[in-house]
Design a protein around this motif. Structure first.
Motif, PDB file in Angstrom:
ATOM      1  N   VAL A  84       0.848  -1.190   0.000  1.00  0.00           N
ATOM      2  CA  VAL A  84       0.000   0.000   0.000  1.00  0.00           C
ATOM      3  C   VAL A  84       0.882   1.237   0.000  1.00  0.00           C
ATOM      4  N   ASP A 112      -7.312   2.281   1.172  1.00  0.00           N
ATOM      5  CA  ASP A 112      -8.529   2.655   0.446  1.00  0.00           C
ATOM      6  C   ASP A 112      -9.261   1.415  -0.035  1.00  0.00           C
ATOM      7  N   ALA A 113     -10.386   1.618  -0.703  1.00  0.00           N
ATOM      8  CA  ALA A 113     -11.239   0.509  -1.124  1.00  0.00           C
ATOM      9  C   ALA A 113     -10.511  -0.429  -2.085  1.00  0.00           C
ATOM     10  N   ALA A 114      -9.654   0.131  -2.938  1.00  0.00           N
ATOM     11  CA  ALA A 114      -8.907  -0.716  -3.876  1.00  0.00           C
ATOM     12  C   ALA A 114      -7.931  -1.618  -3.126  1.00  0.00           C
ATOM     13  N   ASP A 115      -7.289  -1.085  -2.095  1.00  0.00           N
ATOM     14  CA  ASP A 115      -6.388  -1.900  -1.277  1.00  0.00           C
ATOM     15  C   ASP A 115      -7.149  -3.060  -0.629  1.00  0.00           C
ATOM     16  N   ASP A 117      -9.938  -4.447  -1.622  1.00  0.00           N
ATOM     17  CA  ASP A 117     -10.326  -5.426  -2.653  1.00  0.00           C
ATOM     18  C   ASP A 117      -9.145  -6.322  -3.018  1.00  0.00           C
ATOM     19  N   ARG A 118      -7.954  -5.748  -3.074  1.00  0.00           N
ATOM     20  CA  ARG A 118      -6.774  -6.554  -3.404  1.00  0.00           C
ATOM     21  C   ARG A 118      -6.465  -7.553  -2.290  1.00  0.00           C
ATOM     22  N   ARG A 120      -8.761  -8.912  -0.280  1.00  0.00           N
ATOM     23  CA  ARG A 120      -9.783  -9.966  -0.401  1.00  0.00           C
ATOM     24  C   ARG A 120      -9.393 -10.958  -1.502  1.00  0.00           C
ATOM     25  N   SER A 121      -8.928 -10.434  -2.639  1.00  0.00           N
ATOM     26  CA  SER A 121      -8.544 -11.308  -3.752  1.00  0.00           C
ATOM     27  C   SER A 121      -7.327 -12.155  -3.399  1.00  0.00           C
ATOM     28  N   CYS A 143     -10.560   0.396   6.286  1.00  0.00           N
ATOM     29  CA  CYS A 143     -11.101  -0.967   6.198  1.00  0.00           C
ATOM     30  C   CYS A 143     -12.558  -0.972   6.664  1.00  0.00           C
TER      31      CYS A 143
END
Length: 310
Positions: A84, A112-115, A117-118, A120-121, A143
């Protein structure tokens, strides 16, 4: 056996030793020790010392994040962190000559939201490569409160045991996802229950109430008293060996890592609790945070007393 240990809010743990703490005065530190830290990283280190293969994930950023990842790689822990933009936090443990410990814990850089999501993936990708999961500690700003609930649900859907050691809203939201084990200490359990827990009966009643909220089992770490486990079949107390305490910080994290390693081997919670309590006691005797001598841990006897059977 392989563990996945998630530390959303990884840290550099610095330990300062000085004769005494004087508020408002300039002080020179006698000794400084720095290591990778955060509850999940301590659990990962303990599981590795116990002999498990370990994958570590969560968020890491900046030069501090590089230091954390490199220290874990030195231990043979696989680095699967999500990088991040911010700088990972530093947490201080100040220990005076009397052994009194004062901790200063930074909040951690926001994500942030993109972090998220990454993460979770990355977590979903790793589930097919491991035998058990630990999810530990706080979450950085940014988070969502349901992050741990989602991770627990994903791991349980994959058929994996999950040990959750956290607090606040992320912990409360995750209970309904039915983690295999939740591991509060006495103070954390009291905070969840909203009342003082002055006696062992108070602790047992609160642990039973916590289990009724969703998790399959509850393990309460009780410091020098050992650990209490409330399962579907019985309630037991695992008695801690007596040791000369050098540094008690992180002992509960050690318990989590070794307990999860036992679950990965196919042990039930009560069987996995014995080596976990032994390792936590050995960690209390070690000067470094979240570190223990495996030979010392293996030498300990951990009697288990059944409090109640159902």
């Amino acid at each position: 056996m392989t563990l996945l240990c998630v530390t959303a809010n990884a840290a550099i743990d610095k330990r300062y030793h000085l004769p005494r703490v004087r508020v408002g005065a300039v002080q020179r530190i006698a000794q400084v020790h720095a290591d990778a830290g955060g509850k999940g990283i301590n659990a990962a280190r303990a599981a590795r010392l116990h002999g498990a293969a370990v994958v570590a994930s969560g968020f890491c950023g900046g030069f501090a994040g590089q230091f954390i990842a490199s220290r874990l790689r030195d231990l043979g822990v696989r680095d699967a962190f999500v990088p991040v933009a911010g700088e990972s936090r530093t947490c201080l443990n100040i220990i005076d000559a009397a052994g009194v410990s004062t901790e200063l814990l930074e909040p951690g850089a926001p994500v942030d939201a993109a972090d998220v999501d990454r993460l979770r993936s990355r977590f979903a990708e790793l589930l097919g490569q491991v035998d058990a999961v630990t999810i530990s500690g706080s979450t950085p700003a940014g988070c969502p409160d349901d992050l741990y609930a989602d991770l627990v649900s994903s791991a349980r859907s994959a058929g994996l045991p999950v040990v959750l050691d956290a607090g606040g809203a992320p912990f409360a939201r995750a209970l309904g996802a039915r983690p295999s084990v939740v591991k509060p200490n006495r103070d954390e359990l009291a905070a969840w229950r909203g009342r003082r827990l002055d006696s062992r009966d108070d602790v047992i009643a609160a642990a039973r109430a916590l289990r009724d909220a969703g998790p399959e089992s509850v393990v309460v770490s009780l410091g020098s008293e050992g650990a209490l486990a409330v399962t579907a079949g019985r309630t037991v107390l695992a008695h801690a060996p007596v040791v000369a305490v050098s540094n008690a910080v992180g002992c509960g994290d050690v318990l989590v890592g070794v307990l999860a390693a036992g679950l990965a081997e196919g042990l039930d919670v009560v069987a996995a609790l014995r080596p976990a309590v032994a390792a936590a006691a050995a960690a209390a005797a070690h000067p470094r945070t979240g570190v223990f001598d495996p030979q010392l841990a293996a030498s300990f006897e951990v009697p288990v007393t059944t409090v109640e059977e159902s």
